[in-house]
Write an enzyme that holds these catalytic residues in place. Sequence first.
Site, PDB file in Angstrom:
ATOM      1  N   HIS A 144       1.266  -1.259   0.192  1.00  9.12           N
ATOM      2  CA  HIS A 144      -0.218   0.356  -0.202  1.00  9.12           C
ATOM      3  C   HIS A 144       1.707   1.140  -0.368  1.00  9.12           C
ATOM      4  O   HIS A 144       0.799   1.437   1.031  1.00  9.12           O
ATOM      5  CB  HIS A 144      -0.751  -0.125   1.109  1.00  9.12           C
ATOM      6  N   GLY A 152      -1.908  12.625  -0.278  1.00  6.00           N
ATOM      7  CA  GLY A 152      -2.790  13.951   0.435  1.00  6.00           C
ATOM      8  C   GLY A 152      -3.205  14.809  -0.819  1.00  6.00           C
ATOM      9  O   GLY A 152      -3.549  13.843  -0.936  1.00  6.00           O
ATOM     10  N   TYR A 183     -10.099   5.748  -4.419  1.00  7.51           N
ATOM     11  CA  TYR A 183     -11.100   6.316  -3.466  1.00  7.51           C
ATOM     12  C   TYR A 183     -12.386   6.197  -3.494  1.00  7.51           C
ATOM     13  O   TYR A 183     -13.934   5.786  -2.946  1.00  7.51           O
ATOM     14  CB  TYR A 183     -10.877   7.194  -2.570  1.00  7.51           C
ATOM     15  N   ARG A 194     -15.068  10.736   3.559  1.00 11.50           N
ATOM     16  CA  ARG A 194     -14.226  10.838   2.412  1.00 11.50           C
ATOM     17  C   ARG A 194     -14.762   9.527   1.401  1.00 11.50           C
ATOM     18  O   ARG A 194     -14.445  10.119  -0.021  1.00 11.50           O
ATOM     19  CB  ARG A 194     -12.609  10.148   2.520  1.00 11.50           C
ATOM     20  N   ARG A 231      -7.002   0.609  12.522  1.00 10.55           N
ATOM     21  CA  ARG A 231      -6.928   1.830  13.090  1.00 10.55           C
ATOM     22  C   ARG A 231      -8.070   1.994  14.454  1.00 10.55           C
ATOM     23  O   ARG A 231      -8.122   3.079  14.928  1.00 10.55           O
ATOM     24  CB  ARG A 231      -7.519   2.853  11.953  1.00 10.55           C
ATOM     25  N   ASP A 286       1.353   2.294   3.952  1.00 11.77           N
ATOM     26  CA  ASP A 286       0.945   4.204   3.258  1.00 11.77           C
ATOM     27  C   ASP A 286       1.827   4.443   3.452  1.00 11.77           C
ATOM     28  O   ASP A 286       1.265   5.685   2.810  1.00 11.77           O
ATOM     29  CB  ASP A 286       0.134   4.360   4.302  1.00 11.77           C
TER      30      ASP A 286
HETATM   31 ZN    ZN Z   1      -6.495   4.259   2.982  1.00 15.84          ZN
END
Ligand code: ZN
Length: 406
Positions: free
Chosen positions: A69, A76, A138, A171, A235, A291
């Site tokens: 990932h 950003g 996304y 998001r 998370r 990430d």
């Molecule tokens: Zn992500």
Amino acid sequence: MQNPDSPPMLLLRNAKVFAPESVGLQNLLIGGGRILAMSASTLEPPSGMAIDSINLDGARLLPGFVDGHVHVTGGGGEGGFATRISPLPLSRYTHGGVTSVIGLLGTDDCARSTRELVANLLALREQGMGAWGYSGGYHLPPTTLTGSIRGDIAFVDPLIGVGELAISDHRSSQPTLEELLRIASEAHVGGLMSGKAGVIHLHLGDGPRGLDLVRRALAESELPARVFNPTHVNRRRALFEEAIELAAKGCHVDITAFPVEEGEDAWSAADALQRYLDSGVAAHRVSVSSDAGGCLPCFDAEGQLSHMDVGTPGALLTTIQELLGRDLPLERILPAFTSNVANLLRLPRKGSIAVGNDADLLVLDEEARLTDVLLGGYWHLREGKTMRRGAFEPLPSAPPFQSSSD
Ligand code: ZN
């Protein structure tokens, strides 16, 4: 005569090999960027060939990390256009032991495109890295190169799936079950057509719906569980419990090596991996990714956003060092950073040390510091000193850390 443009012939002697399983002291013959032979007994190089023979004196030799990932374009952009991150230079990967990446677009799949993603993947390949990526980002409808996810996977060499599609996040595009199934089927069929993994890599947000959509997708479709690959599952602690249950049903789950503050409702990557391995669920269905290139908001003591940091590929090595410090055996934790990723994503010749595989190798010293990195048969780091860097990076100068020989 050896072609001066091809990687050198190397004989690595007395390496304690973790393939990732522990196979003891081995000698490796390396040429043309591949592992040509591996044996516990003495290896004789072909006569008349120039060869660099190196005694590793029992140091640990591991496969290069496969980071599943990575925002190779830079991520950003969530705090205005000034917060768009530039692509990371090559040495940020190599100095962290990362020799293969899976690149993807995140929140910003609007100013950034699949075209740009593929260009960055090909740039990394030109510099010797293993580089693949995901179509989409996304949001829905997904950004693509050919007009469809299926077409991107079938026809664009580095693209092997779709992601990071966001769910349970403010998001996200708030995809419905039908939308998720449609896009997962596109990935699955594109993968079947091209012999690629065809997975849907799912960004999980903080939302309380957690992995509900994935559970429903498994219950209400014929798609195999391995197609659904949720990430950031550490998370929230409750989300992590859901992820372990999902792994028991056949999904591969991905832990993110982001910084976790004391008292936060999250597990650090080290904690999460240890918990996963202790759960008894199939050890091959978990991975850890960095990430890297993504945006990390940093908060001060009052909880105010103080500055933003950038995810780094070095977080994988830090996680391994932390787990070794807790006396977990290297062979137990290493698959989550190497072979588990390569196997799920069907990456040829990556993630394990075996004859015929690419010579992407790491050496750890006694304190688990990364001293040497071989990428495609070329030294990028040798005894703690930078040997090669990427385009536009300064020439080799300072070592990434002070080694005892300095
Ligand atoms: Zn992500």
